[in-house]
Write a protein that holds these residues in place. Structure first.
Motif, PDB file in Angstrom:
ATOM      1  N   ASN A  31       0.853  -1.188   0.000  1.00 11.19           N
ATOM      2  CA  ASN A  31       0.000   0.000   0.000  1.00 11.19           C
ATOM      3  C   ASN A  31       0.878   1.223   0.000  1.00 11.19           C
ATOM      4  O   ASN A  31       1.755   1.375   0.860  1.00 11.19           O
ATOM      5  CB  ASN A  31      -0.906   0.014   1.232  1.00 11.19           C
ATOM      6  CG  ASN A  31      -1.751   1.280   1.300  1.00 11.19           C
ATOM      7  OD1 ASN A  31      -2.265   1.747   0.289  1.00 11.19           O
ATOM      8  ND2 ASN A  31      -1.890   1.829   2.494  1.00 11.19           N
ATOM      9  N   THR A  76      -3.948   4.845   0.433  1.00 10.11           N
ATOM     10  CA  THR A  76      -4.871   4.743   1.568  1.00 10.11           C
ATOM     11  C   THR A  76      -5.743   3.504   1.440  1.00 10.11           C
ATOM     12  O   THR A  76      -6.311   3.233   0.381  1.00 10.11           O
ATOM     13  CB  THR A  76      -5.785   5.984   1.655  1.00 10.11           C
ATOM     14  OG1 THR A  76      -4.973   7.152   1.791  1.00 10.11           O
ATOM     15  CG2 THR A  76      -6.732   5.885   2.848  1.00 10.11           C
ATOM     16  N   ASN A 135       3.135  -1.453   4.370  1.00  8.64           N
ATOM     17  CA  ASN A 135       2.464  -0.154   4.334  1.00  8.64           C
ATOM     18  C   ASN A 135       3.571   0.891   4.225  1.00  8.64           C
ATOM     19  O   ASN A 135       4.226   1.239   5.213  1.00  8.64           O
ATOM     20  CB  ASN A 135       1.635   0.061   5.601  1.00  8.64           C
ATOM     21  CG  ASN A 135       0.690   1.233   5.480  1.00  8.64           C
ATOM     22  OD1 ASN A 135      -0.004   1.376   4.484  1.00  8.64           O
ATOM     23  ND2 ASN A 135       0.648   2.074   6.496  1.00  8.64           N
ATOM     24  N   ALA A 167       1.806   6.287   3.289  1.00  4.09           N
ATOM     25  CA  ALA A 167       0.565   5.525   3.134  1.00  4.09           C
ATOM     26  C   ALA A 167      -0.185   5.490   4.461  1.00  4.09           C
ATOM     27  O   ALA A 167       0.389   5.674   5.533  1.00  4.09           O
ATOM     28  CB  ALA A 167       0.861   4.116   2.648  1.00  4.09           C
ATOM     29  N   THR A 168      -1.503   5.219   4.370  1.00  8.22           N
ATOM     30  CA  THR A 168      -2.344   5.188   5.569  1.00  8.22           C
ATOM     31  C   THR A 168      -3.292   4.006   5.501  1.00  8.22           C
ATOM     32  O   THR A 168      -3.890   3.733   4.457  1.00  8.22           O
ATOM     33  CB  THR A 168      -3.170   6.485   5.710  1.00  8.22           C
ATOM     34  OG1 THR A 168      -2.278   7.595   5.815  1.00  8.22           O
ATOM     35  CG2 THR A 168      -4.059   6.441   6.939  1.00  8.22           C
ATOM     36  N   ILE A 169      -3.420   3.323   6.628  1.00  9.24           N
ATOM     37  CA  ILE A 169      -4.454   2.299   6.788  1.00  9.24           C
ATOM     38  C   ILE A 169      -5.375   2.742   7.915  1.00  9.24           C
ATOM     39  O   ILE A 169      -4.932   2.954   9.051  1.00  9.24           O
ATOM     40  CB  ILE A 169      -3.849   0.925   7.105  1.00  9.24           C
ATOM     41  CG1 ILE A 169      -3.013   0.431   5.930  1.00  9.24           C
ATOM     42  CG2 ILE A 169      -4.960  -0.090   7.416  1.00  9.24           C
ATOM     43  CD1 ILE A 169      -2.324  -0.906   6.205  1.00  9.24           C
ATOM     44  N   ASN A 192       5.243  -1.659   8.734  1.00  5.72           N
ATOM     45  CA  ASN A 192       4.611  -0.349   8.645  1.00  5.72           C
ATOM     46  C   ASN A 192       5.665   0.741   8.686  1.00  5.72           C
ATOM     47  O   ASN A 192       6.421   0.870   9.642  1.00  5.72           O
ATOM     48  CB  ASN A 192       3.626  -0.140   9.799  1.00  5.72           C
ATOM     49  CG  ASN A 192       2.978   1.235   9.731  1.00  5.72           C
ATOM     50  OD1 ASN A 192       2.502   1.656   8.687  1.00  5.72           O
ATOM     51  ND2 ASN A 192       2.970   1.936  10.853  1.00  5.72           N
ATOM     52  N   ILE A 201      -0.972   3.815  10.744  1.00  9.05           N
ATOM     53  CA  ILE A 201      -2.091   2.899  10.933  1.00  9.05           C
ATOM     54  C   ILE A 201      -2.984   3.485  12.015  1.00  9.05           C
ATOM     55  O   ILE A 201      -2.540   3.695  13.157  1.00  9.05           O
ATOM     56  CB  ILE A 201      -1.630   1.494  11.342  1.00  9.05           C
ATOM     57  CG1 ILE A 201      -0.740   0.884  10.256  1.00  9.05           C
ATOM     58  CG2 ILE A 201      -2.822   0.584  11.615  1.00  9.05           C
ATOM     59  CD1 ILE A 201      -0.154  -0.471  10.645  1.00  9.05           C
TER      60      ILE A 201
END
Length: 547
Positions: free
Chosen positions: A138, A141, A156, A160-162, A176, A180
């Protein structure tokens, strides 16, 4: 990603148009929000070798039992795509690029190989969707309201953002490098690494199950009212901030090499497993730390709130524990101090269990000792209020060593004699030598300790004291009595004994201990026949500074 060359075309300017792509068991239907005719692809199959690329809307599959490849590329010029699952779908690859994609439906999309969420896009899962991913990347988003299961490697990446408000489960390796935000449930059965630039915020539930491994090199924040539970292995090399509930469960191993802090009225850290602190740990005002397991401190712990121990807590020789709040060692708890423990002038300590002190225990305020303090080795109690009540056991001071046995003279003479060179007195050691009678050679030199004369003189002063008087003794090197002194006091129940001594034997603060007339002094002796001054003070509560 294995795309068919030459089939994708750049998007052109257009009015805002969305497309709804419905995947059923045997076909794909594309409906547009403008007046274009819907498109149906009848020969699509849910085959593990299929592929979805949602930008120009690219599909590919390989028919079962054949090498015939079918692909479809459509460039509708859309601003957003709704991928509606009409049945369970299995594909080898799934890619999102240049367009926001929402997955809807009550079915499962399984990606057997790789999932990509690429530039100028986003991926949103609605609450009934399940996404199974083997590997993934990712760079923009992902918004998850449903269920995501990661079984392989997932990254991630930076920027990027989850956003997870559903269920996210990692069974593989999750890295990550960015953000997150969890308001749902994150469960780890594999490995999660929050790298240096990584930021995890928890407004929901995080669980690291038995066998799982979480390493935080970045920032982990657990907010008020929410929970992080570790039943596996959790290592903090970065920063952990807790204003909610953090639980290191019975099977959990928690290692802090970085900075860990708790704050807020609802903040709790509960350790039922094994915790090692080699960094900085701070428990803020109104926050609570409870240990039912094992804690080893190798660096710094500062308590401004409440700390309660009913397990085993060890402060190593390199460790420092500072209490500015309230610390309680319960009846089944053991605290071992090999370093420095400091109860500050605003702190309160209550010991209902066992404290083993081989380091420095500094008390500057209230210390309620309802249990036992064992002072061992070079352990000492100091501070502005070293007179701690209750049961304190000090190591006994042995009497003067017995003279060593003589051996044969190296010149062949067999007879020898012992001679006292200097008699010991109350303040100074003496010396005794073993001399060969044939040639006068000194075979041994033995120190005669002043401890014996100190005991003898003290006992004689007690026995010879006038009725109802007080005997005063001053020493700058001893801090215990032999049985002979305690027996002399027992024989003179009308005599009060006052001892002036130094808190550390040869040095330290001068303290005054009073043994009132009529005290049962024999009951104060230990099994070896000694009674330490601090132990006596703990039992009688009659110790005070000299000034």
């Amino acid at each position: 990603m294995p795309l068919v060359g030459g089939m994708l075309k750049p998007m052109t300017a257009h009015a805002a148009v969305s497309a709804t792509i419905t995947i059923n068991q045997n076909n794909v239907t594309i409906d547009f929000s403008d007046n274009r005719t819907p498109i149906t692809i009848n020969d699509f199959r849910n085959d593990p070798q299929g592929e979805l690329y949602l930008s120009n809307i690219y599909f590919q599959y390989v028919e079962s039992n054949s090498d015939i490849s079918h692909s479809h590329t459509i460039n509708p010029g859309v601003d957003s795509i709704i991928l509606k699952l009409g049945s369970n779908v299995v594909v080898s690859q799934f890619s999102v690029s240049q367009v926001p994609v929402t997955i809807d439906g009550n079915y499962t999309l399984s990606v057997a190989d790789y999932m990509f969420v690429l530039a100028d896009s986003s991926l949103t899962l609605n609450n009934k969707v399940t996404l199974n991913v083997q590997h993934g990347q990712n760079i923009t988003t992902i918004n998850n309201q449903g269920t995501i299961n990661i079984n392989g490697n997932f990254n991630n990446f930076s920027n990027a953002t989850i956003n997870n408000s559903g269920t996210l489960t990692s069974n593989g390796t999750f890295n990550n490098d960015s953000t997150i935000n969890n308001s749902g449930t994150i469960t780890n059965n594999g490995t999660i690494t929050n790298n240096n630039d990584g930021k995890i915020t928890n407004n929901g539930t995080m669980m690291n199950n038995n066998g799982g491994d979480i390493t935080n090199d970045g920032t982990l924040t657990n907010y008020n009212g929410y929970t992080v539970t570790n039943s596996g292995t959790m290592t903090n090399n970065g920063t952990v901030t807790n204003s909610g509930k953090m639980i290191n469960d019975t099977d959990g191993t928690f290692t802090n090499n970085g900075t860990m802090s708790s704050s807020g009225n609802s903040s709790t850290f509960t350790n039922g497993g094994t915790m090692t602190n080699s960094g900085s740990m701070m428990n803020g005002p109104a926050s609570n730390v409870t240990n039912n397991g094992t804690i080893e401190n190798n660096k710094n712990i500062t308590n401004y709130g409440t700390m309660t121990n009913s397990g085993d807590m060890t402060n190593s020789s390199n460790g420092t524990i500072i209490n500015d709040g309230k610390m309680t060692n319960e009846s089944n708890g053991t605290v071992t101090n090999n370093g420095n423990m400091n109860n500050s002038d605003i702190g309160t300590v209550t010991n209902d269990g066992t404290v083993i002190n081989a380091g420095t225990l500094t008390n500057n305020n209230t210390f309620n000792n309802n249990g036992t303090i064992n002072v061992t080795g070079n352990g000492k109690i100091s501070g502005s209020k070293p007179s701690i009540g209750g049961k304190i056991i000090y190591p006994p001071q042995p009497p003067a060593p017995a003279p060593a046995p003589a051996s044969s003279c190296p010149n062949g003479h067999a007879s020898y004699t012992w001679q006292t060179v200097t008699e010991p007195d109350v303040h100074n050691d003496g010396e005794e030598i073993c001399v060969c009678e044939g040639c006068g050679q000194v075979l041994y030199r033995v120190t005669l300790s002043a401890y014996g004369p100190f005991q003898k003189v003290t006992a004689e002063k007690i026995r010879n004291a006038a009725p109802g008087t007080t005997v005063e003794i001053t020493t700058s090197r001893w801090y215990s009595f032999h049985r002979s002194v305690m027996e002399a006091l027992a024989a003179r129940p009308d005599v009060t004994l006052v001892i002036s001594f130094l808190s550390e034997g040869y040095k330290g603060d001068r303290l005054i201990l009073t043994i009132p007339a009529g005290t049962d002094t024999i009951a104060l002796l230990n099994e070896e026949g000694y009674a330490g001054f601090f132990y006596i003070s703990g039992m009688l509560g009659t110790l005070r500074p000299a000034n």
